[in-house]
Motif scaffolding. Structure first.
Motif, PDB file in Angstrom:
ATOM      1  N   GLU A  86       3.831  -2.824   3.529  1.00  0.00           N
ATOM      2  CA  GLU A  86       3.937  -3.785   2.427  1.00  0.00           C
ATOM      3  C   GLU A  86       2.800  -4.795   2.454  1.00  0.00           C
ATOM      4  O   GLU A  86       2.400  -5.285   3.505  1.00  0.00           O
ATOM      5  N   LYS A 110       4.072  -8.658  -4.589  1.00  0.00           N
ATOM      6  CA  LYS A 110       4.369  -7.762  -3.469  1.00  0.00           C
ATOM      7  C   LYS A 110       4.073  -6.325  -3.874  1.00  0.00           C
ATOM      8  O   LYS A 110       4.347  -5.928  -5.005  1.00  0.00           O
ATOM      9  N   THR A 165       4.458  -2.191  -2.244  1.00  0.00           N
ATOM     10  CA  THR A 165       5.089  -1.406  -1.189  1.00  0.00           C
ATOM     11  C   THR A 165       4.071  -0.793  -0.238  1.00  0.00           C
ATOM     12  O   THR A 165       4.417  -0.410   0.878  1.00  0.00           O
ATOM     13  N   GLY A 189       5.676   1.136  -6.777  1.00  0.00           N
ATOM     14  CA  GLY A 189       5.669  -0.262  -6.344  1.00  0.00           C
ATOM     15  C   GLY A 189       4.285  -0.805  -6.050  1.00  0.00           C
ATOM     16  O   GLY A 189       4.098  -1.580  -5.104  1.00  0.00           O
ATOM     17  N   TYR A 218       8.176  -4.791  -7.296  1.00  0.00           N
ATOM     18  CA  TYR A 218       6.905  -4.586  -6.601  1.00  0.00           C
ATOM     19  C   TYR A 218       5.810  -4.226  -7.603  1.00  0.00           C
ATOM     20  O   TYR A 218       6.049  -3.534  -8.583  1.00  0.00           O
ATOM     21  N   ARG A 264       3.233   8.393  -2.559  1.00  0.00           N
ATOM     22  CA  ARG A 264       4.089   8.456  -1.370  1.00  0.00           C
ATOM     23  C   ARG A 264       3.415   9.286  -0.277  1.00  0.00           C
ATOM     24  O   ARG A 264       3.520   8.987   0.913  1.00  0.00           O
TER      25      ARG A 264
END
Length: 506
Positions: free
Chosen positions: A102, A112, A114, A138, A181, A463
Motif C-alpha cells: 500500500e 491511498k 493498494t 485500487g 483506493y 494483481r
C-alpha cells in the motif's frame, strides 16, 4: 553497433528489402533503382512532412523501437536468506502474502493505493475499461490531455468550455467502481488550461484531481495535425487555435479560388509555464475545489527536471510523474519517440540526486512516479529499489491498455462460444477462465459477474504485477516495499555500475 531502428517501422508498415543493412543510416546497403518503395525514405518521398508522424494511429498504440544501451534489464534483483525487515522473522508473519504494498501520498488530501502502480494518461481505445480496472485494482489513473476534443457535444464560447458532457461519463467509469483506493485525475495541457477545462471539470463534474502537463510527455513537443482544407483551417483559427500557414493571411483567398492553397496544419501551443504562473494557478484550482494537484513531466534536461520539482515543491503539489524515453501511446513524432529524452533509469538517477539536494534544503517533496515502457513486475521492483524510497509509484500505461483490450476481446470470444485455443485448458466460461474473478466477487459481491471482461483484464493484470513484486520483496526478506533500496539490485554491465555509483553524469 547501432541502437537506432532501421529505415523501417511498424509505425508505418515499412520495411527494408535487403537483409544487409548499413548500420549508421539504417538503409539497405544495396539500394536499387527498381525498388517499389517499401522503406521510410520512400514513405517520406510520397508523404513529405506527414511522414514525421506514424501513419498507424487511431485504434493503435505506438512506442519506441530503439534498443537503448541502458535500461533496468542491466540490473538483476538481489536475494537474501537471513533475517526479515518489516516483519517478525516467523513463518506466519514473514511470507509473500504479508509484503505490504500500500502507498499513501498527498499534501492536503490523502490518497491511498493498494499497490505502487499508476495508470498514466490515456483517452483512446478501450478507455472505459482502463479506468474501471484501475478503480477495481485500487490505483490512480489519468484522463489524457485534449479529452474535450473527443466529445461531439463539446460547446465552447469565447474560447472557454461550457459543455463537455462526455467528461461525466469518463469520470464515472472510475467512480462507479471506486472502493476507497486510487483516484481518477484529469490531465490538462496548456490549451486545456487556456480553454477553462480545469474550472469546468471541478465546478460542473466535481473532479477531485487535476494534472498539469509540461510538453507532451513522450513526444516532447505538441503534435501537428494536418487539416483537410482552408475552410477547416479557418474554423480552427476562429476557435483560437494556432494554424500554419495563416489561412486568412494575404493572398490566401485568391490562392483558394485558384486551387493553389498550401497544406494547413493545426499546432497546439507549448506550455511556457513558470513559477510565477503555476504557483498561484494551483492555489486557485484548490480554492475551486480540487483536492489534489499533479504535474506531468518527461525526460527533459536535468536542469528542467529540477525546475519542475522546485515549482512542484513551492506549489505543494501532491505528485509529479516523470516519463522517460522511449515511449508514447498516441500521436508522437516517430523519431522523437526513438531518439529523444533520458531513458527511465537514467532519468530516475537524475531525479534522485535532485530530491536528495532538496531534502537537505528542507523542501517539501511531492510523491514521484516514474514511467516509460514498464510492463512487468521485475521492472516495477527495480525502479522502486533504485529510487530508495523517493519513488512512490511506477506508471504502467501501454501494457495496462493492452490488458484492457485483450480482456475485452478474449471475453467476447468466450461468450460467443469461441474459446481461444490457448485458454481452452482453463475452461469454457468467463467464470472458469478469468482466474481473479473470484477475488473481484469477494470485493464487489456477485455483481462482479457482470463486470466488463476488459476491466477484469486490467484488474487481473495489475494483481499479477503486485503479486510478482511481493515475491521479489520477500526474496530480499523485505516485507514492506518502503524498505527497498539499491542494495536489492545487482548491476550487470559497466554502464549500470557507473550509473548506480553516481558516475553517469560526471
Amino acid at each position: 553497433m547501432t541502437y537506432s531502428p532501421k529505415a523501417s517501422s511498424a509505425f508505418n508498415d515499412t520495411w527494408n528489402r535487403s537483409t544487409f543493412i548499413s548500420p549508421q543510416s539504417g538503409m539497405c546497403s544495396f539500394c536499387t533503382e527498381e525498388c517499389s518503395g517499401t522503406c521510410e525514405i520512400a514513405l517520406a518521398a510520397v508523404l513529405g512532412m506527414k511522414a514525421v508522424y506514424p501513419t498507424n494511429t487511431g485504434a493503435n498504440q505506438v512506442a519506441s523501437e530503439k534498443d537503448y544501451p541502458i535500461d533496468f534489464s542491466h540490473f538483476n534483483i538481489n536475494g537474501r536468506v537471513f533475517g526479515a525487515t518489516g516483519a517478525n522473522p516467523t513463518f506466519e508473519e514473514a511470507n509473500i502474502y504479508n509484503v505490504k504494498l500500500e502507498r499513501v501520498f498527498g499534501k492536503y488530501n490523502e490518497v491511498k493505493m493498494t499497490m505502487p502502480v499508476i495508470l498514466p494518461a490515456l483517452i483512446k481505445m478501450n478507455w472505459e475499461d482502463y479506468f474501471a480496472g484501475a478503480a477495481m485494482a485500487g490505483v490512480c489513473c489519468v484522463i489524457g490531455e485534449d479529452a474535450k476534443n473527443k466529445d461531439p457535444e463539446l460547446i465552447m464560447e469565447n474560447g472557454k468550455v461550457v459543455n463537455f458532457p462526455m467528461l461525466g461519463k469518463i469520470l464515472d467509469s472510475f467512480r462507479n467502481y471506486y472502493r476507497g483506493y486510487g483516484q481518477i485525475i484529469l490531465q490538462c495541457n496548456v490549451e486545456d488550461d487556456m480553454n477553462g477545462v480545469p474550472e469546468y471539470a471541478i465546478k460542473v463534474h466535481k473532479a477531485d484531481a487535476i494534472e498539469l502537463k509540461f510538453g507532451q510527455s513522450a513526444k516532447g513537443t505538441q503534435p501537428v495535425v494536418r487539416l483537410k482544407n482552408r475552410e477547416e483551417a479557418l474554423k480552427k483559427q476562429a476557435a483560437g487555435s494556432l494554424v500554419y500557414p495563416d489561412p486568412s493571411g494575404p493572398g490566401m483567398e485568391e490562392a483558394h479560388k485558384e486551387g493553389v492553397c498550401p497544406n494547413f496544419y493545426y499546432y497546439s501551443r507549448l506550455p511556457f509555464w513558470d513559477e510565477e504562473y503555476l504557483v498561484p494557478r494551483i492555489a486557485e484550482l484548490r480554492e475551486m475545489g480540487a483536492k489534489n494537484i499533479y504535474l506531468k513531466m518527461a525526460g527533459y534536461d536535468p536542469q528542467d527536471l529540477e525546475k519542475v520539482l522546485r515549482i512542484g515543491s513551492k506549489a505543494e503539489v501532491d505528485m509529479i510523474t516523470f516519463d522517460g524515453a522511449g515511449g508514447g501511446s498516441g500521436y508522437s513524432p516517430t523519431k522523437m519517440m526513438n531518439e529523444w529524452g533520458l531513458p527511465p533509469v537514467v532519468m530516475e538517477e537524475a531525479i534522485c540526486r535532485i530530491v536528495d539536494k532538496m531534502k537537505e534544503e528542507g523542501c517539501w517533496i511531492p510523491a514521484i512516479t516514474i514511467t516509460g515502457g514498464f510492463a512487468s513486475e521485475d521492472q516495477v521492483f527495480k525502479s522502486l529499489a533504485y529510487g530508495e524510497g523517493k519513488v512512490t509509484a511506477v506508471g504502467i500505461c501501454r501494457a495496462a491498455m493492452t490488458a484492457s483490450m485483450m480482456g475485452k476481446n478474449i471475453g467476447e470470444q468466450i461468450k460467443k462460444g469461441e474459446v481461444p485455443k490457448n485458454f481452452k485448458k482453463y475452461g469454457d466460461t468467463v467464470e472458469e477462465i478469468f482466474g481473479d474473478l473470484a477475488d473481484l466477487r469477494a470485493l464487489y459481491g456477485k455483481k462482479a459477474n457482470e463486470f466488463s471482461t476488459g476491466a477484469i483484464g486490467v484488474f487481473s493484470y495489475l494483481r499479477k504485477i503486485a503479486f510478482g513484486v511481493q515475491h521479489f520483496a520477500a526474496l530480499n526478506r523485505k516485507f514492506d516495499i518502503a524498505y527497498l533500496d539499491r542494495k536489492d539490485l545487482i548491476p550487470l554491465t559497466r554502464d549500470a555500475k557507473d550509473l548506480i555509483q553516481g558516475k553517469w553524469f560526471e
